[in-house]
Design a protein around this motif. Structure first.
Motif, PDB file in Angstrom:
ATOM      1  N   ASP A  85     110.784   7.184 -81.030  1.00  0.00           N
ATOM      2  CA  ASP A  85     109.581   7.496 -80.244  1.00  0.00           C
ATOM      3  C   ASP A  85     108.692   6.266 -80.076  1.00  0.00           C
ATOM      4  O   ASP A  85     108.136   6.033 -78.998  1.00  0.00           O
ATOM      5  N   LYS A  86     108.553   5.462 -81.126  1.00  0.00           N
ATOM      6  CA  LYS A  86     107.726   4.262 -81.048  1.00  0.00           C
ATOM      7  C   LYS A  86     108.326   3.257 -80.069  1.00  0.00           C
ATOM      8  O   LYS A  86     107.598   2.619 -79.300  1.00  0.00           O
ATOM      9  N   GLU A  88     110.341   3.943 -77.483  1.00  0.00           N
ATOM     10  CA  GLU A  88     110.177   4.480 -76.133  1.00  0.00           C
ATOM     11  C   GLU A  88     108.745   4.304 -75.632  1.00  0.00           C
ATOM     12  O   GLU A  88     108.513   3.956 -74.471  1.00  0.00           O
ATOM     13  N   THR A  89     107.769   4.516 -76.512  1.00  0.00           N
ATOM     14  CA  THR A  89     106.370   4.335 -76.141  1.00  0.00           C
ATOM     15  C   THR A  89     106.077   2.869 -75.837  1.00  0.00           C
ATOM     16  O   THR A  89     105.387   2.561 -74.857  1.00  0.00           O
ATOM     17  N   SER A  90     106.598   1.965 -76.636  1.00  0.00           N
ATOM     18  CA  SER A  90     106.406   0.533 -76.387  1.00  0.00           C
ATOM     19  C   SER A  90     107.006   0.133 -75.054  1.00  0.00           C
ATOM     20  O   SER A  90     106.394  -0.602 -74.276  1.00  0.00           O
ATOM     21  N   THR A  93     104.797   1.396 -72.275  1.00  0.00           N
ATOM     22  CA  THR A  93     103.543   0.643 -72.210  1.00  0.00           C
ATOM     23  C   THR A  93     103.677  -0.591 -71.325  1.00  0.00           C
ATOM     24  O   THR A  93     102.748  -0.966 -70.618  1.00  0.00           O
TER      25      THR A  93
END
Length: 99
Positions: A85-86, A88-90, A93
């Motif tokens: 999840d981290k 994918e979020t990065s 962004t």
């Protein structure tokens, strides 16, 4: 067991910023992350950014043998599934689109 998360980016700068975020913020080993053209054609992305612009004002007219702006770039990261999840979020962004 690791999980591979990937996204495509329009500029080399966006791809590199996403990689730096993974390495610095999430302590992901840089060796677990790759940047490559999406197609067989060598590329630095599809849009100008940062070093692709001379004097901060005018787009380059030639690249003196450097990669052309010919296609998207793919960033892949082999990470522990708990970090998916981290990652994918990065990627999101910095403009990454799931690959």
């Amino acid at each position: 067991m690791s999980k591979t998360i990937a996204a495509t980016f329009e500029t080399r700068r966006d791809a590199e910023m996403a990689v730096e975020h993974l390495v610095q913020e999430h302590k992901i080993d840089r060796k677990a992350v790759t940047i490559a053209p999406v197609s067989d054609e060598n590329s630095a992305g599809t849009e100008t950014a940062g070093a692709d612009i001379e004097d901060g004002r005018v787009a380059k007219t030639h690249t003196d043998g450097e990669p052309k702006l010919a296609g998207r770039l793919k960033v892949s990261a082999d990470v522990d599934p708990s970090l998916a999840d981290k990652v994918e979020t990065s990627f999101a962004t910095y403009g990454g689109k799931a690959a």
